[in-house]
Write a protein that holds these residues in place. Structure first.
Motif, PDB file in Angstrom:
ATOM      1  N   ASP A  14       0.824  -1.204   0.000  1.00 24.86           N
ATOM      2  CA  ASP A  14       0.000   0.000   0.000  1.00 24.86           C
ATOM      3  C   ASP A  14       0.864   1.262   0.000  1.00 24.86           C
ATOM      4  O   ASP A  14       0.675   2.150  -0.826  1.00 24.86           O
ATOM      5  CB  ASP A  14      -0.924  -0.009   1.223  1.00 24.86           C
ATOM      6  N   GLN A  15       1.825   1.313   0.890  1.00 23.20           N
ATOM      7  CA  GLN A  15       2.656   2.511   0.997  1.00 23.20           C
ATOM      8  C   GLN A  15       3.565   2.676  -0.226  1.00 23.20           C
ATOM      9  O   GLN A  15       3.793   3.798  -0.679  1.00 23.20           O
ATOM     10  CB  GLN A  15       3.474   2.484   2.287  1.00 23.20           C
ATOM     11  N   LEU A  16       4.057   1.575  -0.782  1.00 23.56           N
ATOM     12  CA  LEU A  16       4.888   1.649  -1.988  1.00 23.56           C
ATOM     13  C   LEU A  16       4.087   2.213  -3.162  1.00 23.56           C
ATOM     14  O   LEU A  16       4.546   3.125  -3.857  1.00 23.56           O
ATOM     15  CB  LEU A  16       5.447   0.273  -2.349  1.00 23.56           C
ATOM     16  N   THR A  17       2.890   1.689  -3.378  1.00 23.30           N
ATOM     17  CA  THR A  17       2.088   2.183  -4.508  1.00 23.30           C
ATOM     18  C   THR A  17       1.697   3.639  -4.307  1.00 23.30           C
ATOM     19  O   THR A  17       1.718   4.423  -5.259  1.00 23.30           O
ATOM     20  CB  THR A  17       0.832   1.307  -4.727  1.00 23.30           C
ATOM     21  N   ALA A  90      -6.101  -9.510   9.833  1.00 24.46           N
ATOM     22  CA  ALA A  90      -4.820  -9.006   9.330  1.00 24.46           C
ATOM     23  C   ALA A  90      -5.037  -8.042   8.168  1.00 24.46           C
ATOM     24  O   ALA A  90      -4.371  -7.000   8.081  1.00 24.46           O
ATOM     25  CB  ALA A  90      -3.931 -10.171   8.895  1.00 24.46           C
ATOM     26  N   LEU A  91      -5.966  -8.374   7.270  1.00 21.25           N
ATOM     27  CA  LEU A  91      -6.265  -7.489   6.138  1.00 21.25           C
ATOM     28  C   LEU A  91      -6.883  -6.177   6.625  1.00 21.25           C
ATOM     29  O   LEU A  91      -6.550  -5.100   6.125  1.00 21.25           O
ATOM     30  CB  LEU A  91      -7.205  -8.181   5.153  1.00 21.25           C
ATOM     31  N   ILE A  92      -7.775  -6.264   7.600  1.00 17.95           N
ATOM     32  CA  ILE A  92      -8.385  -5.061   8.166  1.00 17.95           C
ATOM     33  C   ILE A  92      -7.323  -4.194   8.835  1.00 17.95           C
ATOM     34  O   ILE A  92      -7.287  -2.976   8.647  1.00 17.95           O
ATOM     35  CB  ILE A  92      -9.516  -5.436   9.145  1.00 17.95           C
ATOM     36  N   LEU A  97      -4.073   0.642   8.983  1.00 17.48           N
ATOM     37  CA  LEU A  97      -2.782   1.301   9.223  1.00 17.48           C
ATOM     38  C   LEU A  97      -2.263   2.018   7.982  1.00 17.48           C
ATOM     39  O   LEU A  97      -1.647   3.086   8.087  1.00 17.48           O
ATOM     40  CB  LEU A  97      -1.757   0.283   9.729  1.00 17.48           C
ATOM     41  N   GLY A  98      -2.524   1.456   6.789  1.00 12.92           N
ATOM     42  CA  GLY A  98      -2.082   2.096   5.552  1.00 12.92           C
ATOM     43  C   GLY A  98      -2.676   3.482   5.379  1.00 12.92           C
ATOM     44  O   GLY A  98      -1.969   4.447   5.069  1.00 12.92           O
ATOM     45  N   ASP A 129      -7.757   0.455   1.037  1.00 12.11           N
ATOM     46  CA  ASP A 129      -9.214   0.352   0.962  1.00 12.11           C
ATOM     47  C   ASP A 129      -9.622  -1.050   0.510  1.00 12.11           C
ATOM     48  O   ASP A 129     -10.555  -1.643   1.064  1.00 12.11           O
ATOM     49  CB  ASP A 129      -9.785   1.377  -0.019  1.00 12.11           C
ATOM     50  N   SER A 130      -8.940  -1.571  -0.494  1.00  4.16           N
ATOM     51  CA  SER A 130      -9.240  -2.918  -0.993  1.00  4.16           C
ATOM     52  C   SER A 130      -9.030  -3.956   0.100  1.00  4.16           C
ATOM     53  O   SER A 130      -9.837  -4.876   0.258  1.00  4.16           O
ATOM     54  CB  SER A 130      -8.357  -3.254  -2.193  1.00  4.16           C
ATOM     55  N   SER A 131      -7.955  -3.802   0.843  1.00  4.57           N
ATOM     56  CA  SER A 131      -7.656  -4.726   1.931  1.00  4.57           C
ATOM     57  C   SER A 131      -8.744  -4.683   3.002  1.00  4.57           C
ATOM     58  O   SER A 131      -9.169  -5.723   3.523  1.00  4.57           O
ATOM     59  CB  SER A 131      -6.290  -4.374   2.539  1.00  4.57           C
TER      60      SER A 131
END
Length: 157
Positions: A14-17, A90-92, A97-98, A129-131
Motif C-alpha cells: 500500500d505505501q509503496l504504490t 490481518a487485512l483489516i 494502518l495504511g 481500501d481494498s484490503s
C-alpha cells in the motif's frame, strides 16, 4: 505470527504504490491501464470512503487507534485459533494502518485506483481500501460459517 506478516505485506504494498503515485503523478493526472475500465488517477481524500466526514482528521486518528487495538486484541485472543478470522483481521489491520499513515504524514489519503463500469465511475480508492473491504467480506464469511457450526453443534446436543 503469520497474521502480522500479512499485515506488513499489505502495509508495504500500500505505501509503496501510494509513494509511486505521489512522487510521479500530479493530482488529477490519469493514466489508462485498461482503457474505458481501469485507470491510475492521482487523488487525495481527507475524509473516509467517498469523502465522508471530509477534514475530520482528529476523528479518524481516534477511531483508527481504537480499531487497531481492538483488531490486535482479537488476533491474539481468537484469530490465532481460526485462520479465516486471523486473515480477515490481518487485512483489516493492514488497510487501517495504511490509510492512517497517509493521514499522519501526508494530511490526506492517496487514492489512485479508478474503475469505470460502463458510464459509472466508481469512487477512486487504494490498496488499503481494498484490503479493508476484502477483510470485512472474509469477516462476514467467518461469522456466517461460525454461526452455522454453532447451530449444528447445538442441534446435535
Amino acid at each position: 505470527m503469520i497474521y502480522y506478516l500479512i499485515t506488513l505485506i499489505i502495509l508495504g504494498l500500500d505505501q509503496l504504490t501510494k509513494y509511486i503515485v505521489a512522487a510521479t503523478m500530479d493530482i488529477g493526472q490519469s493514466l489508462p491501464v485498461i482503457r474505458d475500465f481501469l485507470y491510475w488517477t492521482s487523488s487525495r481524500n481527507t475524509g473516509a470512503a467517498w469523502n465522508i466526514l471530509e477534514g475530520q482528521m482528529w476523528f479518524f486518528y481516534i477511531i483508527t487507534i481504537i480499531v487497531a487495538f481492538v483488531v490486535i486484541y482479537y488476533i491474539h485472543t481468537v484469530g490465532r485459533y481460526h485462520p479465516l478470522l486471523g486473515v480477515a483481521l490481518a487485512l483489516i489491520l493492514g488497510g487501517t494502518l495504511g490509510n492512517f499513515i497517509d493521514r499522519i504524514f501526508r494530511g490526506a489519503v492517496v487514492d489512485f485506483i479508478d474503475v469505470y463500469l460502463g458510464s459509472y465511475s466508481y469512487p477512486i480508492f487504494n490498496l488499503a481500501d481494498s484490503s479493508l473491504v476484502v477483510g470485512a467480506i472474509l469477516l462476514l464469511v467467518y461469522t456466517y460459517l461460525d454461526a452455522k457450526k454453532e447451530k449444528r453443534q447445538h442441534e446435535s446436543n
